[in-house]
Structures are given as structure tokens and as C-alpha cells.
Design a protein around this motif. Structure first.
Motif, PDB file in Angstrom:
ATOM      1  N   PHE B 155      58.044 209.721  58.826  1.00  0.00           N
ATOM      2  CA  PHE B 155      59.537 209.597  58.014  1.00  0.00           C
ATOM      3  C   PHE B 155      60.168 210.907  58.764  1.00  0.00           C
ATOM      4  CE2 PHE B 155      56.542 207.921  54.873  1.00  0.00           C
ATOM      5  CZ  PHE B 155      56.928 206.598  55.103  1.00  0.00           C
ATOM      6  N   TYR B 156      59.530 211.733  59.561  1.00  0.00           N
ATOM      7  CA  TYR B 156      60.407 212.895  59.922  1.00  0.00           C
ATOM      8  C   TYR B 156      60.606 212.917  61.338  1.00  0.00           C
ATOM      9  CZ  TYR B 156      59.859 215.188  55.284  1.00  0.00           C
ATOM     10  OH  TYR B 156      59.959 215.452  54.148  1.00  0.00           O
ATOM     11  N   ASP B 158      63.192 212.010  62.891  1.00  0.00           N
ATOM     12  CA  ASP B 158      64.615 212.632  63.304  1.00  0.00           C
ATOM     13  C   ASP B 158      64.996 213.848  62.570  1.00  0.00           C
ATOM     14  OD1 ASP B 158      64.814 211.143  61.009  1.00  0.00           O
ATOM     15  OD2 ASP B 158      66.488 210.128  61.462  1.00  0.00           O
ATOM     16  N   SER B 159      63.922 214.500  62.140  1.00  0.00           N
ATOM     17  CA  SER B 159      64.204 216.008  61.629  1.00  0.00           C
ATOM     18  C   SER B 159      64.418 216.919  62.457  1.00  0.00           C
ATOM     19  CB  SER B 159      62.796 216.274  60.655  1.00  0.00           C
ATOM     20  OG  SER B 159      63.141 217.411  60.097  1.00  0.00           O
ATOM     21  N   ASP B 160      65.295 217.843  62.257  1.00  0.00           N
ATOM     22  CA  ASP B 160      65.798 218.710  63.423  1.00  0.00           C
ATOM     23  C   ASP B 160      65.421 220.172  63.275  1.00  0.00           C
ATOM     24  OD1 ASP B 160      67.550 218.947  61.549  1.00  0.00           O
ATOM     25  OD2 ASP B 160      69.369 219.117  62.921  1.00  0.00           O
ATOM     26  N   PHE B 161      64.428 220.413  62.053  1.00  0.00           N
ATOM     27  CA  PHE B 161      64.090 221.805  61.837  1.00  0.00           C
ATOM     28  C   PHE B 161      63.040 222.420  62.930  1.00  0.00           C
ATOM     29  CE2 PHE B 161      64.839 220.364  57.434  1.00  0.00           C
ATOM     30  CZ  PHE B 161      65.497 221.606  56.944  1.00  0.00           C
ATOM     31  N   GLN B 162      63.608 223.776  62.928  1.00  0.00           N
ATOM     32  CA  GLN B 162      62.958 224.611  64.090  1.00  0.00           C
ATOM     33  C   GLN B 162      62.361 225.660  63.417  1.00  0.00           C
ATOM     34  OE1 GLN B 162      63.391 223.536  67.163  1.00  0.00           O
ATOM     35  NE2 GLN B 162      65.055 222.213  66.343  1.00  0.00           N
ATOM     36  N   ASP B 165      64.272 228.155  61.617  1.00  0.00           N
ATOM     37  CA  ASP B 165      64.969 228.109  60.307  1.00  0.00           C
ATOM     38  C   ASP B 165      64.094 228.851  59.133  1.00  0.00           C
ATOM     39  OD1 ASP B 165      67.078 226.432  60.910  1.00  0.00           O
ATOM     40  OD2 ASP B 165      65.800 224.795  61.141  1.00  0.00           O
ATOM     41  N   ALA B 184      59.162 220.933  60.377  1.00  0.00           N
ATOM     42  CA  ALA B 184      59.730 219.648  59.423  1.00  0.00           C
ATOM     43  C   ALA B 184      58.512 219.649  58.139  1.00  0.00           C
ATOM     44  CB  ALA B 184      59.498 218.469  59.992  1.00  0.00           C
ATOM     45  N   ALA B 187      59.626 222.467  55.873  1.00  0.00           N
ATOM     46  CA  ALA B 187      60.656 221.927  55.157  1.00  0.00           C
ATOM     47  C   ALA B 187      60.138 220.963  54.028  1.00  0.00           C
ATOM     48  CB  ALA B 187      61.895 221.155  56.118  1.00  0.00           C
TER      49      ALA B 187
END
Lengths: 243, 243
Positions: B155-156, B158-162, B165, B184, B187
Motif C-alpha cells: 500500500f506504500y 507511491d509513498s515519497d518519504f525519505q 524526513d 515509509a 512513517a
DNA sequence: TGTACATCAGTGAACGCGCGTTCACTGATGTAC
DNA sequence: TGTACATCAGTGAACGCGCGTTCACTGATGTAC
């Protein structure tokens, strides 16, 4: 009513407003603990006991402040509710939630006043300090759940909530406004509230600050997943509920 | 070291422990505001200044209390972590979360002390009041996310966490413990924390009490939906992650 | 075993602080004739 | 328009409270010879 048209009453109203305003300013800079009659009087250049001409007691003043602050929050989220298209539940939820967080970040001390520890020694009047605003915010959240319900219903097949689970609280208020929302939908409303309250209060109380430098991104991600878990596409919403 | 084997030191340790214990009792009955040197001394039948023989200042004492309380919370959730089978992420999350809520309900004032408004005037030492226990709880939540990650990863996309962050916070601590957890996933850990914190803090601060008489049922429902939204069956877990 | 000294836990009085609240009052503003 | 009275916002001093903290001290406990 003399020729000056109630000048005394106008002055009185202005002073009352100034007291409230100064109290809010003190709270914003020093936290709820900073709301003391003496500090307010000091700031206004008067003596502390003069405030007794406007408020019977300190707790009266605090109750007034809670009402005012809570009403401002209710205004903010109500405006967001009206801003989003009624036909798009995903947008409604996200807009409402962002308004909630936005208001909290802009008024962190107000958020503490409403949802956190009360001012030391403060005794709320019976029925709660701000029943009206609390009702408005509750209704807003119930509206989010009601908007999502046609999509989310499919996931609540084995939910065993009864109306009796909500005796005395939201129940009597929300049922007339959203007659199609079943008990499980009310539970959903409370769950949504919990999601928002959790991240926002962690952020307000500084616990998120030590974890991520991008709380905004985290909140948006949370909303996207929330909406997805309710059966609503986060990209485009589905114009017609399933089945 | 005399013939009595450090009797003075033993007495000293006992008194220190009694001060902490009395302070916790006061907090439990009167809230964090009730922690005052004078109240503690009164309760112990000594004078307030005697406490200065054990703690340099009131804030020192409060810091010690926060450490102790936070460590108790960490113990509770760590025990829950160990209790659930490592191969069943759904059970791990639910057991851990119930332990978190259970501890909070059993120690509401402790929860307020850790996560709520600090004691009036309290200044935490730099690095936080209880870095050790906070680290343990964070690691626990990261563990939940790591356990769920193989299922939730889908489900992740298109998650854009780096990693950037999370600079300065969880990052450095959690990466070695869970090398397979991407940004992600961190997150996700924070999101899970938010879900738990939201409902529990609403309940602790009394906002849920006016809404439902079944907060326990609501919390269980939340966990079931959380686990479902992570791609884990709430009934039986899937022994092998997808793909 | 006995004496002289050191340690140190706890005392008692006091400091200055800010707080909410009460009281008798002053003096300006408005009202009635 | 002018005078006598009522209203009432705000003053100034004081109350009693609990707080954290400091200081010089007492007296019991432990230690060294």
C-alpha cells in the motif's frame, strides 16, 4: 438610555472584550497556566480586583475563554466542511482534517486549553465548559463518517456496536442530523476523530518534533491511507457508492 | 564501610525511594500539579527542606519521576511484545496496543505526566526527561511497523518519504534495529503511534467518556480495522507475506 | 572498650513570590427635576 | 441650563494561602585512635 446611546454599556462591552483578548494573548505566550487575574490586570494597567466587575470569578473567565476558543475551532472546521464539495467524501474528510490540524497549529495553546490538562484548579461548570462548540465539532466529525459510510459500510459487516453503546453522549444529538448513520457509523466517527487527534496532539505537545521534520507530510499520508481504508479512492472519488 | 554494612546508605536509599513513591501517590490522586516538595514533606511527616538532602531541586525530582513512570510504561509494552508470537504481526500489534492502553488507564496521571502538559514551571533537562524509556517505546512501535511491513508494503507504492524526513530523531536509533524497514515504514510506525495515542489520550482526558460507554469496544474495533488496513487478516494472520 | 572527632539527616525560622478574593473607598459619568 | 442625586468602574490596602528555596542549627549516627 441617555443621549449618548448607552455609552456606559459600550465601554463595558469593550473592556470585557479586552479582558478576554488579553487573556488569550497571555495564554498564547505562556500557556494556560499564564491565565491569572493579576497578569491580565497587569497587562491592562488596572488592578486585579477590577476584573471582578466583569467576571464573577476566575473560573467564570476561563469558561468564557474555553467557549470562545472552542467556537473558533468549530468555525474553522465548519468553514472547511462548506468548502469541500458535498459529493466528494474523500475531499470532505481531507479538507476538514487539514482545517482541524491547521487551526491547532495556529492556536496550540487553544488546543491545550480545550483538549489538554485544564488550568490548575479550574472546575468546569456542569454540562461541560463549551457544550455548544463541542456539539458542533462532534456533528462535523459525524458528518465525515456519514459521508464515508456508503463506501465504508462494506468493512463493518461484523461490527457489533449498538445504539446503547453511545447512551447519553453523541447519540441523541447525532441521530436526527444523520438518520442513515448506524451505530457502527458512529463508532467510525469516533475512530476518525482518534486518528486526527492522535497525530495532532502528538505534534502540539512536541512528541512528533523529535521524530520527524515533516509532520505535514506524515499527516497527509495518514489522510490518504485513512480515506483508502474507508473504501474511497484517494485520487478520484467514486461518484456512486458500491452495490 | 563499618560493621553495620552501610546502614546510612541503606537508609538514604530507602528515604529517596519513599519520596519518589509518595510523589507518585500524590500525582495519582491530585494530578501532576500536586507534586510539590511541601506536599511530599507533609505526607512524610518531615519538613520541606529536608528533601533537598535527596534532590537538588524540584525539577530534579520531577525528572526522576518522569523517568520512573516512563520506564514502567516501557516495561509494560516490552512485556506485551515478548508475550505475542513473533510470527503473528496482527497479534503483536494488538497485544502491544492493548498493553499501552491498559497501562494508561491504570496510570492516567502517569500518562499525563509523560505525554501531557508538564508540571507548571517544570523545565526538562536537555535531551528530554526520559530519553532511555522514550527510546524503548519508540523502538517498540518501530517493531510493530517492521512486523507489519511485509504485508503493508503493497500500500506504500507511491509513498515519497525519505530518510531525511526523520533527521535527528528516530532515524539513527531505529535503522540498525530494523535494517529492512524503509522510510515509509518509519512513517507507518508514526501513524500507528498516532492511532493509539489518539484514542487513548481522548479517553484519558475524558473526551471519550461523554461519547461512548464502551471505549474498550471502540479500541478493539480500531485495532481490527488498523490490522486489516495493513493487509493482515484480523482473524488468522497470513504465515507468508504476499509476493 | 572508651573517648574525641567527623559526618550528615533533618529542624525551625525566615525570605520573597504570586495567587484569588474581600472590603471600604473615590471620583467620574450619567439621570431626574 | 443648573443643581442634587444615583450609578458604578476602578482604586488601594489587606487577608490568607501555598509555593521553592536558603540559612544557621541540632543531635543522632558512625569512625579513628
Amino acid at each position: 438610555m441617555g443621549g449618548t446611546g448607552g455609552r456606559r454599556e459600550r465601554l463595558r462591552a469593550e473592556t470585557t472584550a479586552e479582558i478576554r483578548q488579553v487573556a488569550l494573548k497571555l495564554m498564547a505566550s505562556g500557556g494556560p497556566d499564564a491565565i491569572t487575574l493579576r497578569a491580565i490586570a497587569r497587562e491592562m494597567g488596572m488592578t486585579a480586583n477590577a476584573i471582578y466587575g466583569y467576571f464573577a470569578t476566575r473560573d467564570d473567565l476561563v469558561t468564557t475563554l474555553i467557549n470562545e476558543v472552542y467556537a473558533a475551532l468549530a468555525d474553522a472546521v465548519d468553514a472547511a466542511w462548506a468548502d469541500a464539495p458535498a459529493t466528494d467524501p474523500a475531499s470532505r474528510i481531507q479538507t476538514w482534517a487539514r482545517a482541524f490540524r491547521g487551526w491547532a497549529l495556529a492556536n496550540p495553546e487553544g488546543f491545550r486549553l480545550i483538549y489538554g490538562d485544564p488550568v490548575p484548579g479550574y472546575q468546569a461548570p456542569e454540562g461541560g465548559a463549551a457544550p455548544n462548540a463541542a456539539y458542533r465539532v462532534c456533528t462535523g466529525i459525524a458528518g465525515l463518517a456519514a459521508a464515508a459510510w456508503p463506501y465504508a459500510e462494506q468493512f463493518y459487516a461484523d461490527s457489533d456496536f449498538q445504539w446503547s453503546d453511545f447512551d447519553g453522549g453523541l447519540l441523541g444529538k447525532v441521530r436526527p442530523a444523520y438518520p442513515d448513520l448506524p451505530p457502527a457509523g458512529v463508532a467510525l466517527a469516533l475512530r476518525i476523530w482518534g486518528h486526527l487527534h492522535g497525530l495532532v496532539s502528538l505534534e502540539i505537545y512536541g512528541h512528533l518534533r523529535t521524530q520527524t521534520i515533516s509532520p505535514d507530510k506524515l499527516f497527509r499520508e495518514e489522510l490518504a491511507h485513512l480515506v483508502r481504508s474507508l473504501g474511497i479512492d484517494s485520487e478520484g472519488y467514486r461518484p456512486e457508492p458500491p452495490r
